[in-house]
Motif scaffolding. Structure first.
Motif, PDB file in Angstrom:
ATOM      1  N   ALA A 101       6.792  -0.890  29.999  1.00  0.00           N
ATOM      2  CA  ALA A 101       6.883  -0.195  28.717  1.00  0.00           C
ATOM      3  C   ALA A 101       7.463  -1.115  27.642  1.00  0.00           C
ATOM      4  O   ALA A 101       6.989  -1.118  26.501  1.00  0.00           O
ATOM      5  CB  ALA A 101       7.735   1.064  28.859  1.00  0.00           C
ATOM      6  N   ASN A 102       8.453  -1.904  27.994  1.00  0.00           N
ATOM      7  CA  ASN A 102       9.046  -2.833  27.029  1.00  0.00           C
ATOM      8  C   ASN A 102       8.041  -3.898  26.595  1.00  0.00           C
ATOM      9  O   ASN A 102       7.979  -4.273  25.422  1.00  0.00           O
ATOM     10  CB  ASN A 102      10.284  -3.496  27.616  1.00  0.00           C
ATOM     11  CG  ASN A 102      11.440  -2.542  27.749  1.00  0.00           C
ATOM     12  OD1 ASN A 102      11.446  -1.452  27.172  1.00  0.00           O
ATOM     13  ND2 ASN A 102      12.429  -2.924  28.539  1.00  0.00           N
ATOM     14  N   VAL A 103       7.252  -4.395  27.547  1.00  0.00           N
ATOM     15  CA  VAL A 103       6.232  -5.393  27.220  1.00  0.00           C
ATOM     16  C   VAL A 103       5.220  -4.803  26.235  1.00  0.00           C
ATOM     17  O   VAL A 103       4.845  -5.436  25.251  1.00  0.00           O
ATOM     18  CB  VAL A 103       5.529  -5.886  28.509  1.00  0.00           C
ATOM     19  CG1 VAL A 103       4.281  -6.677  28.196  1.00  0.00           C
ATOM     20  CG2 VAL A 103       6.491  -6.719  29.339  1.00  0.00           C
ATOM     21  N   LEU A 104       4.805  -3.577  26.482  1.00  0.00           N
ATOM     22  CA  LEU A 104       3.839  -2.939  25.594  1.00  0.00           C
ATOM     23  C   LEU A 104       4.449  -2.630  24.228  1.00  0.00           C
ATOM     24  O   LEU A 104       3.750  -2.705  23.208  1.00  0.00           O
ATOM     25  CB  LEU A 104       3.293  -1.675  26.245  1.00  0.00           C
ATOM     26  CG  LEU A 104       2.391  -1.950  27.450  1.00  0.00           C
ATOM     27  CD1 LEU A 104       2.193  -0.692  28.271  1.00  0.00           C
ATOM     28  CD2 LEU A 104       1.069  -2.528  27.004  1.00  0.00           C
ATOM     29  N   ALA A 105       5.725  -2.313  24.190  1.00  0.00           N
ATOM     30  CA  ALA A 105       6.386  -2.077  22.905  1.00  0.00           C
ATOM     31  C   ALA A 105       6.416  -3.359  22.076  1.00  0.00           C
ATOM     32  O   ALA A 105       6.217  -3.325  20.851  1.00  0.00           O
ATOM     33  CB  ALA A 105       7.793  -1.535  23.129  1.00  0.00           C
TER      34      ALA A 105
END
Length: 179
Positions: A101-105
């Protein structure tokens, strides 16, 4: 007793390397990767650029000018990239996969500049090309940082960069070829 102090001085950097490092420090959109795209990447981008032609023709059939149609194609592609990354982000957060999720954010934050800039000037193709190019460079830069910081890989960056490269190829082609 005198102390000998050895000073380590690295060899001076070439002018190009010094400029590249300064650009990297100043802003990610100014970063240009050391390696030029390989022939395979360029061929793949040219091949994928053809997928924008039917959409371009549809916008032309609706009565838009050539530049407005190309800008609309870019806006549609940007919206599709944004929607795809956002839906993946929601799925990863719901599944409790915080690292993904952090990578996609980070990917969404990288392309936000494109989504904000494209609606402003619908007829300005130069503005559109700059916005797409800036978003691609930011995405590549931030993806490179994440690859260096985390061994965990997420294909979202690569897929979005490939799509933006093909969009750049589409926008750079002469209008007769795209029609």
């Amino acid at each position: 007793m005198s102390a000998d102090i050895l000073t380590f001085r690295p060899p001076p950097l070439s002018q190009a390397e010094a400029a590249r490092r300064r650009a990297m420090l100043l802003h990610p959109s100014n970063f240009s990767p050391e390696s030029a795209p390989t022939g395979d990447a360029v061929e793949k981008a040219e091949e994928l650029a053809g997928r924008f032609d039917p959409l371009y023709k549809e916008f032309l059939d609706r009565g838009l000018s050539a530049n407005a149609a190309r800008t609309e194609v870019a806006r549609t592609a940007a919206r599709d990239i944004w929607d795809g990354l956002a839906s993946q982000l929601r799925r990863h957060r719901a599944a409790g996969q915080q690292l993904d999720a952090n990578v996609l954010a980070v990917a969404l934050a990288s392309i936000q500049c494109m989504n904000n800039a494209l609606p402003r000037r619908p007829e300005d193709l130069d503005h559109t090309v700059r916005a797409v190019s800036t978003a691609r460079r930011r995405l590549q830069y931030n993806g490179g940082l994440l690859r260096r910081l985390h061994p965990h890989r997420n294909p979202a960056f690569h897929d979005a960069v490939v799509t933006l490269q093909s969009l750049e190829v589409f926008l750079a082609r002469p209008q007769q070829q795209a029609a």
